[in-house]
Motif scaffolding. Sequence first.
Motif, PDB file in Angstrom:
ATOM      1  N   ILE A 221     -22.064 -15.906 -12.300  1.00 24.90           N
ATOM      2  CA  ILE A 221     -21.557 -16.075 -13.657  1.00 24.90           C
ATOM      3  C   ILE A 221     -22.790 -16.176 -14.546  1.00 24.90           C
ATOM      4  N   LYS A 222     -22.973 -15.199 -15.414  1.00 24.81           N
ATOM      5  CA  LYS A 222     -24.194 -15.089 -16.188  1.00 24.81           C
ATOM      6  C   LYS A 222     -24.320 -16.206 -17.240  1.00 24.81           C
ATOM      7  N   LYS A 223     -25.550 -16.538 -17.536  1.00 27.18           N
ATOM      8  CA  LYS A 223     -25.833 -17.491 -18.603  1.00 27.18           C
ATOM      9  C   LYS A 223     -25.132 -17.048 -19.889  1.00 27.18           C
ATOM     10  N   GLY A 224     -24.455 -18.000 -20.532  1.00 27.59           N
ATOM     11  CA  GLY A 224     -23.745 -17.696 -21.769  1.00 27.59           C
ATOM     12  C   GLY A 224     -22.345 -17.147 -21.567  1.00 27.59           C
ATOM     13  N   GLN A 225     -21.903 -17.036 -20.301  1.00 27.82           N
ATOM     14  CA  GLN A 225     -20.575 -16.522 -19.994  1.00 27.82           C
ATOM     15  C   GLN A 225     -19.708 -17.598 -19.354  1.00 27.82           C
ATOM     16  N   SER A 226     -18.405 -17.367 -19.362  1.00 30.12           N
ATOM     17  CA  SER A 226     -17.479 -18.263 -18.680  1.00 30.12           C
ATOM     18  C   SER A 226     -16.836 -17.618 -17.456  1.00 30.12           C
ATOM     19  N   TYR A 227     -16.936 -16.292 -17.357  1.00 24.60           N
ATOM     20  CA  TYR A 227     -16.303 -15.581 -16.257  1.00 24.60           C
ATOM     21  C   TYR A 227     -17.304 -14.645 -15.578  1.00 24.60           C
TER      22      TYR A 227
ATOM     23  N   PHE B  61       0.840  -1.195   0.000  1.00 25.86           N
ATOM     24  CA  PHE B  61       0.000   0.000   0.000  1.00 25.86           C
ATOM     25  C   PHE B  61       0.876   1.246   0.000  1.00 25.86           C
ATOM     26  N   PRO B  62       1.406   1.654  -1.147  1.00 23.21           N
ATOM     27  CA  PRO B  62       2.214   2.876  -1.194  1.00 23.21           C
ATOM     28  C   PRO B  62       1.328   4.100  -1.058  1.00 23.21           C
ATOM     29  N   GLY B  63       1.904   5.173  -0.544  1.00 19.39           N
ATOM     30  CA  GLY B  63       1.153   6.414  -0.472  1.00 19.39           C
ATOM     31  C   GLY B  63       0.376   6.544   0.816  1.00 19.39           C
ATOM     32  N   SER B  64      -0.536   7.497   0.848  1.00 17.73           N
ATOM     33  CA  SER B  64      -1.258   7.826   2.071  1.00 17.73           C
ATOM     34  C   SER B  64      -2.753   7.575   1.947  1.00 17.73           C
ATOM     35  N   GLU B  65      -3.173   6.816   0.940  1.00 13.54           N
ATOM     36  CA  GLU B  65      -4.607   6.593   0.750  1.00 13.54           C
ATOM     37  C   GLU B  65      -5.207   5.805   1.907  1.00 13.54           C
ATOM     38  N   THR B  66      -6.469   6.021   2.137  1.00 11.49           N
ATOM     39  CA  THR B  66      -7.157   5.342   3.230  1.00 11.49           C
ATOM     40  C   THR B  66      -7.909   4.115   2.743  1.00 11.49           C
ATOM     41  N   ILE B  67      -8.002   3.923   1.452  1.00  4.29           N
ATOM     42  CA  ILE B  67      -8.691   2.746   0.908  1.00  4.29           C
ATOM     43  C   ILE B  67      -8.028   2.319  -0.388  1.00  4.29           C
ATOM     44  N   ASP B  68      -7.903   1.033  -0.580  1.00  3.42           N
ATOM     45  CA  ASP B  68      -7.402   0.439  -1.818  1.00  3.42           C
ATOM     46  C   ASP B  68      -8.303  -0.731  -2.178  1.00  3.42           C
ATOM     47  N   SER B  69      -8.245  -1.151  -3.411  1.00  2.02           N
ATOM     48  CA  SER B  69      -9.105  -2.263  -3.816  1.00  2.02           C
ATOM     49  C   SER B  69      -8.311  -3.288  -4.609  1.00  2.02           C
ATOM     50  N   MET B  70      -8.747  -4.522  -4.513  1.00  5.66           N
ATOM     51  CA  MET B  70      -8.226  -5.613  -5.316  1.00  5.66           C
ATOM     52  C   MET B  70      -9.395  -6.229  -6.079  1.00  5.66           C
ATOM     53  N   THR B  71      -9.106  -6.740  -7.261  1.00  2.45           N
ATOM     54  CA  THR B  71     -10.149  -7.313  -8.111  1.00  2.45           C
ATOM     55  C   THR B  71      -9.745  -8.707  -8.572  1.00  2.45           C
ATOM     56  N   PHE B  72     -10.688  -9.639  -8.518  1.00  3.66           N
ATOM     57  CA  PHE B  72     -10.451 -10.961  -9.084  1.00  3.66           C
ATOM     58  C   PHE B  72     -11.735 -11.441  -9.742  1.00  3.66           C
ATOM     59  N   HIS B  73     -11.710 -12.634 -10.328  1.00  3.98           N
ATOM     60  CA  HIS B  73     -12.852 -13.162 -11.073  1.00  3.98           C
ATOM     61  C   HIS B  73     -13.025 -14.655 -10.776  1.00  3.98           C
ATOM     62  N   LEU B  74     -14.215 -15.137 -11.058  1.00  2.00           N
ATOM     63  CA  LEU B  74     -14.488 -16.567 -11.029  1.00  2.00           C
ATOM     64  C   LEU B  74     -14.650 -17.075 -12.455  1.00  2.00           C
ATOM     65  N   ASN B  75     -14.311 -18.342 -12.650  1.00  2.12           N
ATOM     66  CA  ASN B  75     -14.372 -18.967 -13.970  1.00  2.12           C
ATOM     67  C   ASN B  75     -15.254 -20.215 -13.912  1.00  2.12           C
ATOM     68  N   TYR B  76     -16.138 -20.348 -14.898  1.00  2.03           N
ATOM     69  CA  TYR B  76     -16.889 -21.586 -15.101  1.00  2.03           C
ATOM     70  C   TYR B  76     -16.117 -22.372 -16.141  1.00  2.03           C
ATOM     71  N   ALA B  77     -15.400 -23.405 -15.677  1.00  2.94           N
ATOM     72  CA  ALA B  77     -14.526 -24.187 -16.546  1.00  2.94           C
ATOM     73  C   ALA B  77     -15.265 -25.422 -17.032  1.00  2.94           C
ATOM     74  N   ALA B  78     -15.591 -25.444 -18.309  1.00  8.83           N
ATOM     75  CA  ALA B  78     -16.344 -26.548 -18.895  1.00  8.83           C
ATOM     76  C   ALA B  78     -16.127 -26.526 -20.396  1.00  8.83           C
ATOM     77  N   THR B  79     -16.729 -27.462 -21.073  1.00  7.17           N
ATOM     78  CA  THR B  79     -16.592 -27.504 -22.527  1.00  7.17           C
ATOM     79  C   THR B  79     -17.485 -26.485 -23.221  1.00  7.17           C
ATOM     80  N   ASP B  80     -18.318 -25.804 -22.457  1.00  8.65           N
ATOM     81  CA  ASP B  80     -19.212 -24.795 -23.024  1.00  8.65           C
ATOM     82  C   ASP B  80     -19.425 -23.702 -21.993  1.00  8.65           C
ATOM     83  N   VAL B  81     -20.109 -22.642 -22.374  1.00 12.65           N
ATOM     84  CA  VAL B  81     -20.401 -21.544 -21.461  1.00 12.65           C
ATOM     85  C   VAL B  81     -21.473 -21.964 -20.458  1.00 12.65           C
ATOM     86  N   ALA B  82     -21.714 -21.127 -19.468  1.00 14.51           N
ATOM     87  CA  ALA B  82     -22.706 -21.441 -18.445  1.00 14.51           C
ATOM     88  C   ALA B  82     -24.090 -21.609 -19.066  1.00 14.51           C
ATOM     89  N   PRO B  83     -24.770 -22.718 -18.804  1.00 17.49           N
ATOM     90  CA  PRO B  83     -26.090 -22.940 -19.407  1.00 17.49           C
ATOM     91  C   PRO B  83     -27.194 -22.108 -18.753  1.00 17.49           C
TER      92      PRO B  83
END
Length: 304
Positions: A121-127, A56-78
């Motif tokens: 994870i929305k229908k038709g999406q993988s992430y 946490f460089p600097g003097s900020e009072t809030i920072d954020s991190m971002t990540f994602h989930l994956n639907y791992a399959a042979t097709d997108v989410a049904p």
Amino acid sequence: MNIKKIVPVFLLITIAASFSSCIKDANAGTEVVGLKPTVLIVEGGMGQFSHQSLLFPGSETIDSMTFHLNYAATDVAPADINITLGIDAAALTAYNTANPTQTYAIFPDSTFSFKSTSVTIKKGQSYSNDIQVYFYPNKMDYGKNLMLPISIKDGAGNNLSSNFNTLYYHLIGNPYAGNYTATGYFYHPSSPRAISRQKSASPLNSVDFSIELGDLGGNGYIAIFTTDPVTHAVTITAAPGAGGAPYTMFSNGLPTDSPGYTAGWSGSSMCNNTYDPVTKTFYVRYGYMGGSGWRVTEEIIKKN
């Protein structure tokens, strides 16, 4: 939550080199033919300590991190897949048991928050869309090793990966790290100015920490301080990718040319790149060469 500014967190990301022990759920497609669809956390690497080390460089009072989930399959989410995340104390216990030489405490509740622990994870999406975790640097005890293990608690009936199910955010404790008050002067050919601000010294390991240069942390000017535990001399270098790099130390006085400076404040003579362990104060003078000459910060940085 009223968030006026979210500054990206600087990262050290350790990622295992081999996928040999990983389930083929790392990517959708033919690699997962015959396997049950799996949900997993994308960022963070592989193995038990899939992690991102927080700075946490600097003097900020809030920072954020971002990540994602994956639907791992042979097709997108049904259909829409509603997944629940949570803090996994058992994962922390398992890590500490397996790594007794460097154990971690869990982040206190006051130091972080989720935008939401329910993710779709929305229908038709993988992430999934972005999943955000907010951290509050000014509320942290930087002298402790802290870890925030985030796991998928409910995969909505889908398989959970054995080695991509937990993301370990962690902060390495350091006796020099913490919150400081900095006073001093920034020498610049065209915009010299006094410095008076709060700073966070963020641990990189048990010895080194990162901190903003002068008042330029928001612009990516980040230094690494290394303190000799015997002599208390401070070595200052530029963090990887830092603005203005490389940085030069001026332990014996201000530069006399390009363009050359005279003391701009009463504490100038004390800034010789040393640390006082009794008062927990750094006395530093360092800077970088810009297009029109040296830019130098002199600071007395005292722990709060």
